[in-house]
Design a protein around this motif. Structure first.
Motif, short mmCIF file in Angstrom:
data_model
loop_
_atom_site.label_atom_id
_atom_site.label_comp_id
_atom_site.label_asym_id
_atom_site.label_seq_id
_atom_site.Cartn_x
_atom_site.Cartn_y
_atom_site.Cartn_z
N TYR A 6 -5.30 7.13 -4.77
CA TYR A 6 -5.41 5.95 -3.92
C TYR A 6 -6.16 4.79 -4.57
CZ TYR A 6 -3.02 8.22 -0.18
OH TYR A 6 -2.04 8.83 0.55
N PHE B 114 -9.10 8.45 7.88
CA PHE B 114 -8.40 8.18 6.60
C PHE B 114 -7.63 6.88 6.81
CE2 PHE B 114 -8.77 12.84 6.91
CZ PHE B 114 -9.46 13.10 5.73
N SER C 264 -3.54 9.80 9.07
CA SER C 264 -2.72 10.53 8.10
C SER C 264 -3.55 10.73 6.84
CB SER C 264 -1.40 9.82 7.84
OG SER C 264 -1.46 8.92 6.80
N THR D 263 -3.45 0.64 9.42
CA THR D 263 -2.34 0.57 10.38
C THR D 263 -2.78 0.97 11.79
OG1 THR D 263 -0.95 1.24 8.53
CG2 THR D 263 0.09 1.22 10.69
N ASP E 97 -12.73 4.71 5.24
CA ASP E 97 -11.98 5.02 4.02
C ASP E 97 -12.93 5.00 2.83
OD1 ASP E 97 -8.71 5.08 3.45
OD2 ASP E 97 -9.94 4.72 1.67
N ILE E 98 -12.63 5.88 1.89
CA ILE E 98 -13.49 5.98 0.71
C ILE E 98 -13.26 4.83 -0.26
CG2 ILE E 98 -11.87 7.44 -0.61
CD1 ILE E 98 -15.69 7.72 -0.55
N LYS F 188 1.44 4.21 3.43
CA LYS F 188 1.05 3.86 4.80
C LYS F 188 2.15 4.28 5.76
CE LYS F 188 2.20 -1.05 4.30
NZ LYS F 188 1.54 -2.32 4.08
N PHE F 189 1.76 4.54 7.00
CA PHE F 189 2.81 4.89 7.96
C PHE F 189 3.25 3.65 8.73
CE2 PHE F 189 -0.83 5.02 10.48
CZ PHE F 189 -1.49 6.24 10.56
N GLY G 17 -6.92 4.09 5.26
CA GLY G 17 -5.99 3.43 4.35
C GLY G 17 -6.01 1.93 4.57
N SER G 18 -4.81 1.37 4.75
CA SER G 18 -4.72 -0.08 4.89
C SER G 18 -4.90 -0.53 6.34
CB SER G 18 -3.37 -0.55 4.37
OG SER G 18 -2.34 0.06 5.12
N TYR H 111 0.88 -1.18 0.00
CA TYR H 111 0.00 0.00 0.00
C TYR H 111 0.91 1.22 0.00
CZ TYR H 111 -3.45 3.36 1.62
OH TYR H 111 -4.26 4.44 1.73
N ASN I 203 -9.26 -0.56 -0.06
CA ASN I 203 -8.54 -0.31 1.20
C ASN I 203 -9.32 -0.89 2.37
OD1 ASN I 203 -6.79 1.03 -0.42
ND2 ASN I 203 -7.29 3.08 0.31
N MET J 233 -14.60 10.89 -5.02
CA MET J 233 -14.73 11.41 -3.66
C MET J 233 -13.42 11.42 -2.87
SD MET J 233 -18.41 10.09 -2.51
CE MET J 233 -18.62 8.71 -3.56
N ASP K 153 -17.41 8.20 2.59
CA ASP K 153 -16.75 9.50 2.52
C ASP K 153 -16.75 10.10 3.93
OD1 ASP K 153 -16.03 12.13 2.16
OD2 ASP K 153 -17.23 12.41 0.34
N SER K 154 -15.59 10.27 4.49
CA SER K 154 -15.50 10.73 5.88
C SER K 154 -16.08 12.13 6.09
CB SER K 154 -14.05 10.73 6.36
OG SER K 154 -13.59 9.43 6.42
N ILE L 188 -10.15 12.89 -1.45
CA ILE L 188 -9.66 14.25 -1.17
C ILE L 188 -8.20 14.34 -1.62
CG2 ILE L 188 -9.16 15.92 0.67
CD1 ILE L 188 -11.47 14.61 2.27
C1 LIG Z 1 -2.34 8.57 3.56
S1 LIG Z 1 -3.59 7.41 3.28
C2 LIG Z 1 -3.78 6.66 4.85
C3 LIG Z 1 -2.78 5.59 5.06
C4 LIG Z 1 -2.91 4.88 6.39
N1 LIG Z 1 -2.47 5.73 7.48
C5 LIG Z 1 -2.13 3.57 6.40
O1 LIG Z 1 -1.20 3.41 7.18
O2 LIG Z 1 -2.46 2.71 5.57
C6 LIG Z 1 -5.03 8.39 3.08
C7 LIG Z 1 -6.31 7.62 2.83
O3 LIG Z 1 -7.38 8.56 2.79
C8 LIG Z 1 -8.40 7.99 1.97
N2 LIG Z 1 -9.37 9.04 1.57
C9 LIG Z 1 -9.23 10.00 0.63
N3 LIG Z 1 -10.36 10.74 0.56
C10 LIG Z 1 -11.21 10.24 1.48
C11 LIG Z 1 -12.55 10.57 1.88
N4 LIG Z 1 -13.23 11.58 1.30
N5 LIG Z 1 -13.12 9.83 2.86
C12 LIG Z 1 -12.46 8.81 3.43
N6 LIG Z 1 -11.21 8.45 3.08
C13 LIG Z 1 -10.59 9.16 2.12
C14 LIG Z 1 -7.62 7.38 0.81
O4 LIG Z 1 -8.39 6.39 0.16
C15 LIG Z 1 -6.40 6.83 1.54
O5 LIG Z 1 -6.56 5.46 1.80
#
Ligand SMILES: C[S@@+](CC[C@H](N)C(=O)[O-])C[C@H]1O[C@@H](n2cnc3c(N)ncnc32)[C@H](O)[C@@H]1O
Length: 473
Positions: free
Chosen positions: A363, A128, A354, A133, A149-150, A104-105, A130-131, A101, A154, A382, A328-329, A384
């Motif tokens: 993504y 947000f 993050s 974490t 997550d959108i 990811k952090f 993501g995967s 992914y 993920n 959707m 969508d958050s 961001i």
């Molecule tokens: C930087 S990544 C997060 C990674 C996560 N911290 C990890 O360790 O896997 C940002 C995430 O925000 C999600 N994202 C973007 N727009 C969004 C929205 N409107 N609502 C929810 N999630 C969203 C993306 O799909 C992506 O998975």
């Protein structure tokens, strides 16, 4: 903070680390270590007798110089948050490496903050996710976790990482599917004639044709060698006979990702497919490589590995609630989404997240092979701050609106004393405005060097962890 820094005078520092005061001054001038006052504040100019340096910062810097990694250290970076020297197997421990992914952090970053600012049984949200974490790490630390997550894929990864398994059964299923696809692959290559009764010769062509007929994705037909394509389509067809379908999808997706006709150095952001069978110069391995023509090699590589990883996490995990919400958050109805969960009446103790950075990553696109293979509906519009919308002033403004809308949407469920941690590479300085628009107050900033990326090259960059609290309501 000053305890962590171990402040000493310049002369003391030189004596302790076996350098001259002149050396230490040189590090300061090159901004490799900071100038501090007696209270641990970074200062531009020191009054007489006031100058201190941080022994911790100096020692990290010197050890990086020894490793040839000097560029990863700058004055003012939090000494503990660089995680220099943390071996890869720990950064990718157990389920954290179930699927690649981009973005990811590392779990140790989450652990550092959760340990210091939260306690067992707290409820932690990652809008947000993501995967997942934060969810995995929070669960390991006996905290309830919620992720949004959108991207549906993920969410699939996060669900698979955090699910509770009958480990023996899950393993048996993974290995059985692996075996069945291996027999199919043998048949395809005609290298072995074992168990032919499973695929009588006259039905074989029929089977292969049937699999290809099921594949209406131009993407899959373009990016995979014919044999790889048949093997993955056969695996896909088997999945619905088993109980752990999501887990099998993740094993397959990981194998498929590594079986594309893509140079080894370009797996994260492939440009064009390589011609089947033709050698290319591989920057990653420093030799000629040949594009992979099958999928079974990677299925073998990841089957046992995935089973081992979920077993490992199973020994560490807690029985705390984990909720994964696809949506969508900015507008998901959190209260309804949590209504059926055991934490429906709980307030959220904090956020650790993050968000995407402005114009950095698409993504959905990074997992296009999985969307195509499983026919998962995409929600790109959707996202961001996606890469395809760039980094223009307009994109930055949209980003500010988007991220602050997310925090406002979470606000009603946050405890009044909730702590919000946002990991961001804020190169456009947008977070003060985001905090303002969200009803949050930035109370501390932690700066860290990001050095341990597997997918984004070796160039160090910095990110900030903003610690925020809720403004009085
Ligand atoms: C930087 S990544 C997060 C990674 C996560 N911290 C990890 O360790 O896997 C940002 C995430 O925000 C999600 N994202 C973007 N727009 C969004 C929205 N409107 N609502 C929810 N999630 C969203 C993306 O799909 C992506 O998975």
């Amino acid at each position: 903070m000053s305890d962590d820094l171990q402040l000493v005078t310049l002369e003391e520092a030189a004596r302790i680390v076996g350098k001259t005061p002149h050396n230490i001054r040189d590090y300061i001038q090159r901004k490799r270590i900071g100038k501090y006052d007696e209270n641990g504040n970074l200062i531009a100019r020191a009054r007489n007798g006031e100058l201190r340096v941080s022994l911790t910062e100096l020692r990290i810097f010197l050890s990086l110089v020894e490793e040839g990694n000097e560029k990863h250290h700058w004055a003012g970076l939090h000494p503990e948050l660089g995680f220099h020297g943390l071996p890869e197997y720990q950064r990718t421990k157990h389920v954290h490496r179930l699927h690649p992914y981009l973005g990811k952090f590392i779990p140790q970053l989450v652990e550092w903050f959760l340990t210091r600012y939260f306690k067992a049984d707290d409820v932690i949200l990652d809008p947000f996710m993501g995967s997942g974490t934060t969810l995995v790490q929070g669960n390991e630390m006996s905290m309830h976790t919620i992720g949004i997550d959108i991207s549906p894929f993920n969410c699939l990864i996060a669900r698979v990482k955090t699910a509770k398994y009958d480990v023996a059964k899950a393993r048996a299923e993974i290995l059985e599917v692996e075996n069945r696809v291996a027999r199919f692959s043998d048949y395809l290559t005609k290298s072995s004639r074992v168990n032919l009764s499973l695929f009588p010769e006259d039905r074989m062509e029929h089977l292969a044709q049937g699999l290809l007929d099921e594949c209406n994705s131009e993407y899959l037909r373009t990016w995979f060698a014919p044999r790889a394509l048949l093997e993955m389509l056969y695996y896909r067809r088997l999945i619905h006979h088993y109980q752990h379908q999501d887990l099998l999808k993740v094993v397959l997706s990981r194998a498929v990702r590594s079986s594309r006709l893509v140079p080894h150095y370009d797996l994260a952001t492939p440009k064009t497919p390589l011609p089947v069978g033709q050698q290319y110069w591989c920057r990653k391995h420093n030799r000629f490589c040949v594009p992979i023509d099958n999928c079974i090699t990677k299925i073998h590589a990841y089957s046992e590995d995935s089973a081992r990883r979920i077993a490992e996490f199973d020994r560490l995990r807690s029985d705390k609630t984990v909720v994964v919400i696809q949506g969508d958050s900015r507008k998901v109805d959190l209260q309804s989404a949590l209504a059926e969960s055991p934490i429906s009446d709980r307030r959220i103790s904090g956020i650790f997240t993050s968000p995407p950075y402005v114009g950095q990553i698409d993504y959905h696109d990074q997992h296009i092979y999985a969307y195509e293979l499983f026919g998962i509906p995409r929600q790109d519009e959707m996202e961001i701050g996606p890469k395809k919308r760039g980094k223009s002033k307009q994109a930055q403004q949209d980003y500010v609106q988007g991220i602050s809308a997310v925090f406002r949407n979470c606000m009603p469920l946050l405890a009044p004393d909730a702590k919000v941690f946002v990991v961001a590479n804020d190169r456009f300085g947008l977070y003060p405005e985001i905090a303002e628009l969200s009803g949050l107050k930035i109370v501390e900033k932690f700066h860290r060097a990001v050095t341990k990326r597997t997918e984004q090259g070796d160039d160090p960059y910095q990110e900030t962890i903003f610690m925020m609290t809720v403004k009085e309501r």
